[in-house]
Design an enzyme around this catalytic site. Structure first.
Site, PDB file in Angstrom:
ATOM      1  N   HIS A  93       0.788  -1.355  -0.006  1.00 24.62           N
ATOM      2  CA  HIS A  93      -0.029   0.011   0.030  1.00 24.62           C
ATOM      3  C   HIS A  93       0.958   1.295  -0.133  1.00 24.62           C
ATOM      4  O   HIS A  93       2.088   1.074   0.190  1.00 24.62           O
ATOM      5  CB  HIS A  93      -0.938  -0.060   1.081  1.00 24.62           C
ATOM      6  CG  HIS A  93      -0.261   0.112   2.459  1.00 24.62           C
ATOM      7  ND1 HIS A  93       0.546  -0.911   3.033  1.00 24.62           N
ATOM      8  CD2 HIS A  93      -0.033   1.296   3.352  1.00 24.62           C
ATOM      9  CE1 HIS A  93       1.017  -0.617   4.274  1.00 24.62           C
ATOM     10  NE2 HIS A  93       0.583   0.815   4.348  1.00 24.62           N
ATOM     11  N   ASP A  95       0.409   4.835   2.233  1.00 23.87           N
ATOM     12  CA  ASP A  95      -0.321   5.425   3.473  1.00 23.87           C
ATOM     13  C   ASP A  95      -1.028   6.922   2.924  1.00 23.87           C
ATOM     14  O   ASP A  95      -0.340   7.482   2.047  1.00 23.87           O
ATOM     15  CB  ASP A  95       0.941   6.006   4.295  1.00 23.87           C
ATOM     16  CG  ASP A  95       1.609   4.835   5.063  1.00 23.87           C
ATOM     17  OD1 ASP A  95       1.181   3.790   4.984  1.00 23.87           O
ATOM     18  OD2 ASP A  95       2.565   5.043   5.496  1.00 23.87           O
ATOM     19  N   HIS A 249       4.746  -0.055   0.174  1.00 23.74           N
ATOM     20  CA  HIS A 249       5.451  -0.507   1.459  1.00 23.74           C
ATOM     21  C   HIS A 249       4.687  -1.636   1.702  1.00 23.74           C
ATOM     22  O   HIS A 249       3.414  -1.767   1.349  1.00 23.74           O
ATOM     23  CB  HIS A 249       5.827   0.432   2.526  1.00 23.74           C
ATOM     24  CG  HIS A 249       4.942   1.145   3.144  1.00 23.74           C
ATOM     25  ND1 HIS A 249       4.353   2.217   2.416  1.00 23.74           N
ATOM     26  CD2 HIS A 249       4.227   0.802   4.021  1.00 23.74           C
ATOM     27  CE1 HIS A 249       3.352   2.359   3.429  1.00 23.74           C
ATOM     28  NE2 HIS A 249       3.429   1.867   4.372  1.00 23.74           N
ATOM     29  N   ARG A 264       4.532   5.894  14.187  1.00 22.26           N
ATOM     30  CA  ARG A 264       4.703   6.389  12.711  1.00 22.26           C
ATOM     31  C   ARG A 264       4.122   7.988  12.930  1.00 22.26           C
ATOM     32  O   ARG A 264       2.940   8.143  13.364  1.00 22.26           O
ATOM     33  CB  ARG A 264       3.724   5.801  11.909  1.00 22.26           C
ATOM     34  CG  ARG A 264       4.218   5.922  10.384  1.00 22.26           C
ATOM     35  CD  ARG A 264       3.419   5.087   9.489  1.00 22.26           C
ATOM     36  NE  ARG A 264       1.950   5.725   9.335  1.00 22.26           N
ATOM     37  CZ  ARG A 264       0.928   5.232   8.854  1.00 22.26           C
ATOM     38  NH1 ARG A 264       0.946   3.996   7.960  1.00 22.26           N
ATOM     39  NH2 ARG A 264      -0.403   5.819   8.683  1.00 22.26           N
TER      40      ARG A 264
END
Ligand code: SIN
Length: 281
Positions: A93, A95, A249, A264
């Site tokens: 995907h 983000d 990623h 994150r």
């Protein structure tokens, strides 16, 4: 600082850097623009240091679905407990591609790592685009795809382990659908790249469902080739930053029985444009 490329496609490892040292920022930024994925080894960073580093790239884009870190609503917790089966981010995907202005970058800090495994894989979407045939590049140029948060974070996943354990929440906020060009001109490098991904992209506009499914499946198989990838092997303390407009990623879920905890932070991006809108590119 020492900068070593990870592969011929993308990614670099940086030793001897300190994210708390503003004087190093221009070199770190240059490496980020060049390699799309940078691994800053051995950082001694508090959540505030993490946020300050992110702010040097731009405003923070707060994730709506991940459980925040206690006392730090701008930092998302990426966690798998030792008795849990699902890892967040297991599918390939990009983000926040469901936002009209997708997050430019994500900055992941390894807080607690399993004794083995738990690596993250990345794909260069520019290298994948450049390896397509000229007629396929021409076909894709000018097409638009729809990306959505609904099927990933909305009501449909409320029975998942990640939702039940509280790692993901706020399903009512999963209302974003965004339209992006399939071929974009990268805002930083000017390089062309693909911008569709298996998790958030729902379909290509203007094609029948069968056509859209077939083209996306073909592109996804193409992008997964090892030649376009790099792999980050984490050690606790490392910080990896990636460019969401240039990469996919995937978190590798191969450490069952052990805990993995990451923090994150995502940085705001801009609406994406096509090569036609950037005639010089
Ligand atoms: C993510 O998908 O942002 C997390 C990746 C990882 O945990 O390796």
């Amino acid at each position: 600082m020492d900068i070593t490329p990870l592969t011929g496609g993308l990614g670099a490892e940086i030793d001897g850097a300190d994210i708390r040292d503003n004087g190093q920022f221009p070199d770190i930024h240059q490496a980020f623009a060049k390699y799309s994925v940078i691994v800053l080894r051995g950082q001694t960073a508090t959540p505030e240091d993490h946020l300050n580093f992110a702010r040097s790239f731009g405003a923070i884009n707060v994730n709506r679905f991940f459980k925040p870190v206690d006392g730090h609503p701008e930092i998302a917790t990426v966690l798998k407990e030792k008795d849990q089966k699902e890892a967040v981010g297991e599918g390939w995907h990009t983000d926040h591609s469901y936002d009209e202005a997708p997050a430019m970058g994500s900055i992941l800090h390894a807080i607690e790592m399993p004794p083995y495994g738990g690596d993250t894989l990345f794909v260069s979407m520019a290298a994948a685009y450049e390896a397509l045939s000229a007629p396929m590049r021409q076909f894709l140029d000018g097409l638009t795809a729809v990306h959505s948060s609904r099927h990933v974070f909305g009501a449909a996943i409320q029975d998942s382990e990640a939702a039940k354990s509280g790692r993901l929440g706020n399903a009512d906020a999963a209302t974003q659908d965004a339209h992006h060009p399939i071929v974009i001109t990268h805002p930083l490098s000017g390089r062309r790249g693909l911008f569709v991904n298996p998790v958030f992209t729902t379909h290509i506009e203007g094609l029948s469902k069968d056509e859209s499914d077939a083209i996306l499946a073909m592109l996804y198989e193409h992008c997964k080739q090892p030649e376009f990838q790099c792999r980050v092997r984490w050690r606790a303390g490392d910080i990896t930053m990636w460019d969401n407009r240039a990469t996919w990623h995937k978190a590798i879920n191969d450490y069952h029985g052990f805990r993995r905890l990451m923090h994150r932070v995502t940085v705001e991006g801009v609406a994406l444009s096509t090569p036609a809108e950037n005639k010089d590119s």
